[in-house]
Design an enzyme around this catalytic site. Structure first.
Site, PDB file in Angstrom:
ATOM      1  N   LYS A  13      14.558 -11.790  70.850  1.00 47.60           N
ATOM      2  CA  LYS A  13      13.352 -12.407  71.151  1.00 47.60           C
ATOM      3  C   LYS A  13      12.921 -13.382  69.624  1.00 47.60           C
ATOM      4  O   LYS A  13      13.202 -12.697  68.529  1.00 47.60           O
ATOM      5  CB  LYS A  13      12.270 -11.597  71.502  1.00 47.60           C
ATOM      6  CG  LYS A  13      12.402 -11.108  73.119  1.00 47.60           C
ATOM      7  CD  LYS A  13      11.525 -10.446  73.670  1.00 47.60           C
ATOM      8  CE  LYS A  13      11.770  -9.978  75.029  1.00 47.60           C
ATOM      9  NZ  LYS A  13      11.121  -8.878  75.869  1.00 47.60           N
ATOM     10  N   ARG A  31      16.419  -2.537  76.511  1.00 45.28           N
ATOM     11  CA  ARG A  31      17.037  -3.788  77.306  1.00 45.28           C
ATOM     12  C   ARG A  31      17.660  -4.863  76.327  1.00 45.28           C
ATOM     13  O   ARG A  31      16.852  -5.316  75.564  1.00 45.28           O
ATOM     14  CB  ARG A  31      15.808  -4.106  77.971  1.00 45.28           C
ATOM     15  CG  ARG A  31      15.990  -5.505  79.095  1.00 45.28           C
ATOM     16  CD  ARG A  31      14.716  -5.994  79.800  1.00 45.28           C
ATOM     17  NE  ARG A  31      15.298  -7.334  80.386  1.00 45.28           N
ATOM     18  CZ  ARG A  31      15.340  -8.407  80.027  1.00 45.28           C
ATOM     19  NH1 ARG A  31      15.393  -8.542  78.795  1.00 45.28           N
ATOM     20  NH2 ARG A  31      15.859  -9.308  81.120  1.00 45.28           N
TER      21      ARG A  31
HETATM   22  N1  HH2 Z   1      11.888  -9.509  78.497  1.00 48.36           N
HETATM   23  C1  HH2 Z   1      12.518 -10.451  79.285  1.00 48.36           C
HETATM   24  C2  HH2 Z   1      12.872 -10.460  80.614  1.00 48.36           C
HETATM   25  N2  HH2 Z   1      12.467  -9.098  81.309  1.00 48.36           N
HETATM   26  N3  HH2 Z   1      11.634  -7.164  81.631  1.00 48.36           N
HETATM   27  C3  HH2 Z   1      11.220  -5.894  80.808  1.00 48.36           C
HETATM   28  N4  HH2 Z   1      10.907  -4.665  81.374  1.00 48.36           N
HETATM   29  N5  HH2 Z   1      10.829  -5.923  79.381  1.00 48.36           N
HETATM   30  C4  HH2 Z   1      11.107  -7.076  78.610  1.00 48.36           C
HETATM   31  O1  HH2 Z   1      10.771  -7.141  77.361  1.00 48.36           O
HETATM   32  C5  HH2 Z   1      11.772  -8.153  79.473  1.00 48.36           C
HETATM   33  C6  HH2 Z   1      12.040  -8.124  80.698  1.00 48.36           C
HETATM   34  C7  HH2 Z   1      12.880 -11.674  78.635  1.00 48.36           C
HETATM   35  O2  HH2 Z   1      13.900 -11.744  78.078  1.00 48.36           O
HETATM   36  P1  HH2 Z   1      15.214 -12.422  78.843  1.00 48.36           P
HETATM   37  O3  HH2 Z   1      15.609 -11.860  80.053  1.00 48.36           O
HETATM   38  O4  HH2 Z   1      16.326 -12.411  77.769  1.00 48.36           O
HETATM   39  O5  HH2 Z   1      15.114 -13.965  78.904  1.00 48.36           O
HETATM   40  P2  HH2 Z   1      14.366 -14.906  79.921  1.00 48.36           P
HETATM   41  O6  HH2 Z   1      13.116 -14.504  80.448  1.00 48.36           O
HETATM   42  O7  HH2 Z   1      14.255 -16.281  79.400  1.00 48.36           O
HETATM   43  O8  HH2 Z   1      15.426 -15.174  81.291  1.00 48.36           O
END
Ligand code: HH2
Length: 273
Positions: free
Chosen positions: A219, A254
């Site tokens: 992040k 995660r």
């Molecule tokens: N962060 C993201 C997405 N889902 N779910 C939970 N429970 N906690 C988190 O911190 C979280 C989440 C964002 O990261 P990522 O999936 O890599 O990116 P994007 O939202 O751009 O797909």
């Protein structure tokens, strides 16, 4: 502590790894790579081999300012992938804010609902209760990735996030959701100072007695602290942040980089034992 995942049981006496699988064209670090079910299955299998304990499938990017997707488009992305992943003998979580997507993914057999909307939508609670699925309740100041950074203002971020999670957990359990996992929502409507305060104060959330999930993988906060621009090169910083979270009681991490985290946790766990 154990997490019951509709037939699977995850022993949370030690931290576990949730591998991230974004079935999106625009996720901030892995967008576009796993759009078809075959590529997604291959990636999930690799994460399982590297030590993932469950896989989180998402069809909508929630990065700040991301474009919204319709429920039907999101379903077209995630449902075939979930169906393919169910052959892996590994619990699957569905990362969505939409009740329609949640309901169909759980009907198909997904084991966990990951709601970055923090169960603000009553229909999300009902979908989980109806299917007997546990829920990850994540904090965000508003249920809208497009505007969330405008709401990154808190008097006491740890207090406000903890109070929100406590209230949402109580409501979900009262409505028949079997179990909840709490997540402070790193990066969701939070500046670096807020993310650091939440990481330092994570024990206030673990003290609520529910399993806690931490998601700092790749992040922006990690980039700000390390100076590493490219998200997929923020591995060391992500590992360091997650070990800090584990030391404060987080039991699900995660992560995108499963192998690196599995190695780090092997060392961390040996010291703890
Ligand atoms: N962060 C993201 C997405 N889902 N779910 C939970 N429970 N906690 C988190 O911190 C979280 C989440 C964002 O990261 P990522 O999936 O890599 O990116 P994007 O939202 O751009 O797909």
């Amino acid at each position: 502590m154990k997490l019951n995942l509709r037939g699977y049981t995850l022993d949370l006496d030690r931290p576990r790894l949730m591998g991230v699988l974004n079935v999106t064209p625009d996720s901030f670090s892995d967008g576009g790579r796993y759009l078809d079910a075959e590529a997604a299955l291959e990636r999930a299998r690799a994460m399982k081999d590297e030590g993932a304990d469950l896989i989180d499938v998402g069809g909508e990017s929630t990065r700040p300012g991301a474009a919204p997707v319709s429920a039907s488009a999101e379903k077209r992305r995630v449902l075939p992938v979930i169906e393919a992943l169910l052959t892996l003998d590994l619990p699957i979580s569905i990362d969505t804010r939409k009740p329609e997507v949640a309901g169909e993914a759980l009907a198909l057999g997904a084991h966990l609902l990951n709601d970055v909307g923090g169960l603000r939508d009553e229909r999300m609670v009902q979908a989980a209760a109806r299917h007997g699925a546990p829920v990850v309740i994540m904090h965000s100041p508003v249920d809208d990735p497009q505007t969330m950074m405008q709401h990154a203002r808190y008097d006491d971020v740890v207090h406000e996030v903890t109070a929100f999670l406590q209230q949402q957990a109580a409501a979900a359990l009262a409505a028949g959701v079997p179990q909840v996992v709490l997540d402070p929502g790193f990066g969701f409507g939070k500046l670096l100072e807020h993310n650091l305060a939440l990481l330092r104060g994570l024990e206030r959330i673990t003290a609520l007695g529910h399993p806690v999930l931490a998601g700092l993988s790749r992040k922006r906060a990690i980039g700000e602290l390390t100076g590493v621009e490219s998200p997929d090169r923020r591995i060391c910083g992500s590992v360091a942040a997650h070990l800090a979270a584990a030391s404060r009681g987080a039991r699900i991490l995660r992560v995108h980089d499963v192998a690196a985290h599995a190695e780090a946790l092997a060392v961390w766990q040996a010291v703890e034992d």
